[in-house]
Scaffold this motif. Structure first.
Motif, PDB file in Angstrom:
ATOM      1  N   GLN A  66      -8.216  -0.210  -3.952  1.00  0.00           N
ATOM      2  CA  GLN A  66      -6.850  -0.591  -3.600  1.00  0.00           C
ATOM      3  C   GLN A  66      -6.625  -0.660  -2.090  1.00  0.00           C
ATOM      4  O   GLN A  66      -5.499  -0.549  -1.621  1.00  0.00           O
ATOM      5  CB  GLN A  66      -5.863   0.395  -4.232  1.00  0.00           C
ATOM      6  CG  GLN A  66      -4.593  -0.239  -4.744  1.00  0.00           C
ATOM      7  CD  GLN A  66      -3.846   0.687  -5.673  1.00  0.00           C
ATOM      8  OE1 GLN A  66      -4.376   1.103  -6.705  1.00  0.00           O
ATOM      9  NE2 GLN A  66      -2.626   1.018  -5.336  1.00  0.00           N
ATOM     10  N   GLY A  67      -7.680  -0.817  -1.316  1.00  0.00           N
ATOM     11  CA  GLY A  67      -7.555  -0.941   0.132  1.00  0.00           C
ATOM     12  C   GLY A  67      -8.261   0.152   0.904  1.00  0.00           C
ATOM     13  O   GLY A  67      -8.403   0.070   2.124  1.00  0.00           O
ATOM     14  N   LEU A 185      -2.573   5.799 -14.113  1.00  0.00           N
ATOM     15  CA  LEU A 185      -1.823   6.286 -12.961  1.00  0.00           C
ATOM     16  C   LEU A 185      -2.792   6.441 -11.799  1.00  0.00           C
ATOM     17  O   LEU A 185      -3.857   7.055 -11.943  1.00  0.00           O
ATOM     18  CB  LEU A 185      -1.181   7.639 -13.288  1.00  0.00           C
ATOM     19  CG  LEU A 185      -0.374   8.313 -12.172  1.00  0.00           C
ATOM     20  CD1 LEU A 185       0.856   7.481 -11.809  1.00  0.00           C
ATOM     21  CD2 LEU A 185       0.041   9.723 -12.601  1.00  0.00           C
ATOM     22  N   GLU A 186      -2.456   5.850 -10.635  1.00  0.00           N
ATOM     23  CA  GLU A 186      -3.349   5.849  -9.486  1.00  0.00           C
ATOM     24  C   GLU A 186      -2.691   6.552  -8.310  1.00  0.00           C
ATOM     25  O   GLU A 186      -1.499   6.381  -8.079  1.00  0.00           O
ATOM     26  CB  GLU A 186      -3.684   4.416  -9.071  1.00  0.00           C
ATOM     27  CG  GLU A 186      -4.274   3.574 -10.183  1.00  0.00           C
ATOM     28  CD  GLU A 186      -4.272   2.092  -9.856  1.00  0.00           C
ATOM     29  OE1 GLU A 186      -5.365   1.499  -9.822  1.00  0.00           O
ATOM     30  OE2 GLU A 186      -3.181   1.551  -9.627  1.00  0.00           O
ATOM     31  N   ALA A 187      -3.469   7.318  -7.550  1.00  0.00           N
ATOM     32  CA  ALA A 187      -2.983   7.958  -6.332  1.00  0.00           C
ATOM     33  C   ALA A 187      -3.823   7.476  -5.162  1.00  0.00           C
ATOM     34  O   ALA A 187      -5.053   7.599  -5.179  1.00  0.00           O
ATOM     35  CB  ALA A 187      -3.055   9.477  -6.445  1.00  0.00           C
ATOM     36  N   ILE A 188      -3.163   6.914  -4.148  1.00  0.00           N
ATOM     37  CA  ILE A 188      -3.853   6.411  -2.957  1.00  0.00           C
ATOM     38  C   ILE A 188      -3.133   6.896  -1.709  1.00  0.00           C
ATOM     39  O   ILE A 188      -2.022   7.428  -1.781  1.00  0.00           O
ATOM     40  CB  ILE A 188      -3.908   4.867  -2.937  1.00  0.00           C
ATOM     41  CG1 ILE A 188      -2.485   4.292  -2.812  1.00  0.00           C
ATOM     42  CG2 ILE A 188      -4.619   4.322  -4.157  1.00  0.00           C
ATOM     43  CD1 ILE A 188      -2.433   2.860  -2.361  1.00  0.00           C
ATOM     44  N   ASN A 189      -3.754   6.692  -0.573  1.00  0.00           N
ATOM     45  CA  ASN A 189      -3.099   6.893   0.712  1.00  0.00           C
ATOM     46  C   ASN A 189      -2.433   5.571   1.086  1.00  0.00           C
ATOM     47  O   ASN A 189      -3.125   4.572   1.274  1.00  0.00           O
ATOM     48  CB  ASN A 189      -4.121   7.298   1.768  1.00  0.00           C
ATOM     49  CG  ASN A 189      -3.491   7.606   3.111  1.00  0.00           C
ATOM     50  OD1 ASN A 189      -2.394   7.142   3.425  1.00  0.00           O
ATOM     51  ND2 ASN A 189      -4.170   8.397   3.916  1.00  0.00           N
ATOM     52  N   PRO A 190      -1.098   5.528   1.198  1.00  0.00           N
ATOM     53  CA  PRO A 190      -0.427   4.249   1.473  1.00  0.00           C
ATOM     54  C   PRO A 190      -0.770   3.635   2.824  1.00  0.00           C
ATOM     55  O   PRO A 190      -0.516   2.451   3.051  1.00  0.00           O
ATOM     56  CB  PRO A 190       1.063   4.615   1.391  1.00  0.00           C
ATOM     57  CG  PRO A 190       1.117   6.086   1.639  1.00  0.00           C
ATOM     58  CD  PRO A 190      -0.152   6.641   1.057  1.00  0.00           C
ATOM     59  N   SER A 193      -3.576   0.788   2.064  1.00  0.00           N
ATOM     60  CA  SER A 193      -3.239   0.104   0.822  1.00  0.00           C
ATOM     61  C   SER A 193      -3.755  -1.331   0.854  1.00  0.00           C
ATOM     62  O   SER A 193      -4.422  -1.757   1.804  1.00  0.00           O
ATOM     63  CB  SER A 193      -1.723   0.087   0.659  1.00  0.00           C
ATOM     64  OG  SER A 193      -1.143  -0.719   1.681  1.00  0.00           O
ATOM     65  N   LYS A 194      -3.405  -2.111  -0.153  1.00  0.00           N
ATOM     66  CA  LYS A 194      -3.782  -3.524  -0.156  1.00  0.00           C
ATOM     67  C   LYS A 194      -3.096  -4.280   0.988  1.00  0.00           C
ATOM     68  O   LYS A 194      -3.663  -5.230   1.531  1.00  0.00           O
ATOM     69  CB  LYS A 194      -3.435  -4.159  -1.506  1.00  0.00           C
ATOM     70  CG  LYS A 194      -4.336  -3.707  -2.646  1.00  0.00           C
ATOM     71  CD  LYS A 194      -4.071  -4.507  -3.916  1.00  0.00           C
ATOM     72  CE  LYS A 194      -5.040  -4.119  -5.029  1.00  0.00           C
ATOM     73  NZ  LYS A 194      -4.905  -4.963  -6.229  1.00  0.00           N
ATOM     74  N   SER A 218       0.159  -7.126 -10.655  1.00  0.00           N
ATOM     75  CA  SER A 218       0.675  -5.833 -11.095  1.00  0.00           C
ATOM     76  C   SER A 218       1.407  -5.105  -9.979  1.00  0.00           C
ATOM     77  O   SER A 218       1.484  -5.576  -8.843  1.00  0.00           O
ATOM     78  CB  SER A 218      -0.479  -4.968 -11.619  1.00  0.00           C
ATOM     79  OG  SER A 218       0.028  -3.862 -12.344  1.00  0.00           O
ATOM     80  N   THR A 219       1.942  -3.922 -10.310  1.00  0.00           N
ATOM     81  CA  THR A 219       2.732  -3.181  -9.329  1.00  0.00           C
ATOM     82  C   THR A 219       1.886  -2.670  -8.172  1.00  0.00           C
ATOM     83  O   THR A 219       2.413  -2.453  -7.075  1.00  0.00           O
ATOM     84  CB  THR A 219       3.458  -1.997  -9.999  1.00  0.00           C
ATOM     85  OG1 THR A 219       2.504  -1.187 -10.700  1.00  0.00           O
ATOM     86  CG2 THR A 219       4.509  -2.491 -10.975  1.00  0.00           C
ATOM     87  N   ASN A 220       0.588  -2.466  -8.383  1.00  0.00           N
ATOM     88  CA  ASN A 220      -0.245  -2.032  -7.254  1.00  0.00           C
ATOM     89  C   ASN A 220      -0.590  -3.200  -6.321  1.00  0.00           C
ATOM     90  O   ASN A 220      -1.338  -3.024  -5.357  1.00  0.00           O
ATOM     91  CB  ASN A 220      -1.509  -1.309  -7.718  1.00  0.00           C
ATOM     92  CG  ASN A 220      -2.505  -2.216  -8.424  1.00  0.00           C
ATOM     93  OD1 ASN A 220      -2.237  -3.391  -8.675  1.00  0.00           O
ATOM     94  ND2 ASN A 220      -3.652  -1.670  -8.757  1.00  0.00           N
TER      95      ASN A 220
END
Length: 267
Positions: A66-67, A185-190, A193-194, A218-220
């Protein structure tokens, strides 16, 4: 050619499983042959998405987690890597732990899962990675540095409720939860991000942000679409994404990547 850099999400946008429509692949080849730059920006683990792109002889850079990681497909060299720090990741894991969701994380070419469930088995098949059942926290401690992404699998209503609650608790602490797919459910560092990936890629390739087009479903992918570039939502994508998109294109079965390449880049 209106857009020099074309960035696309994978699942539900470019392909499903490990299959991409042949006509879409042909459009990508024509775009690259004209001098265009094509990049996949996926939430998948690096090995999972790279195996698919190698299958279709897509070269250049790929964005995974996701980035949080950007890699050269041919050499395997990591160009950028970020993610959650271990302390933050463990705080989130502890908060989510009582929600009845199954914790999963990633090794170099496998998935670590806290417990065996049908959803975990299916997830492993979808991403094409071996599932190793183990103490996920112990595996994360071995990584010592930034953790690209952690995930949980469970019922959609619990996933969505948990995302909202945990985001409110950890606002401003370098973590963001979302659901990029059903039951996930995903947890990333914003900060990686993408959306960060779009800016990184534009700078890396020397392309103006106004010369970038990005598409997702999608929402991600919200961060992927929102910026001073052209953001496009797949026609049968999530309503939250379509609400922020500059344009809504055709549904997945009508080949949105091919449609956009022909509309803007293969005149």
């Amino acid at each position: 050619m209106k857009y020099k850099l074309f960035i696309t999400d994978y699942d539900g946008t470019l392909g499903l499983g490990d299959e991409v429509y042949p006509e879409t692949i042909e459009s990508i080849r024509k775009f690259v042959n004209k001098g265009g730059i094509f990049v996949v920006c996926s939430g998948r683990e690096t090995t999972s998405i790279m195996n698919i792109l190698k299958k279709y002889d897509i070269k250049g850079l790929v964005v995974s987690f996701q980035g949080a990681r950007i890699t050269d497909i041919e050499s395997g060299k990591v160009i950028f890597e970020g993610g959650l720090n271990v302390e933050t990741a463990f705080k989130v894991i502890d908060r989510v732990g009582e929600r009845g969701l199954t914790l999963i994380a990633y090794g170099e070419s496998n998935v670590f899962a806290q417990e065996h469930t049908a959803r975990v088995e299916n997830y492993g098949k979808i991403v094409g990675l071996e599932v190793v059942y183990t103490d996920v926290k112990e595996e994360l401690l071995r990584q010592k540095e930034n953790i690209c992404k952690i995930c949980w699998l469970g019922d959609d209503d619990i996933v969505n409720q948990t995302a909202d609650e945990i985001n409110a608790i950890f606002k401003g602490e370098g973590v963001k939860l979302n659901s990029g797919a059903k039951h996930l459910l995903e947890a990333i560092n914003p900060s990686c991000s993408k959306g960060f990936a779009v800016r990184f890629l534009a700078d890396y390739y020397g392309v103006k942000l106004e010369e970038v087009i990005a598409v997702g479903d999608s929402t991600n992918d919200i961060d992927l679409l929102v910026g001073p570039w052209h953001g496009v939502a797949v026609g049968d994508g999530r309503k939250e994404l379509k609400a922020v998109a500059d344009e809504i294109t055709v549904a997945y079965k009508e080949q949105p990547v091919k449609t956009l390449l022909e509309k803007y880049c293969l005149d």
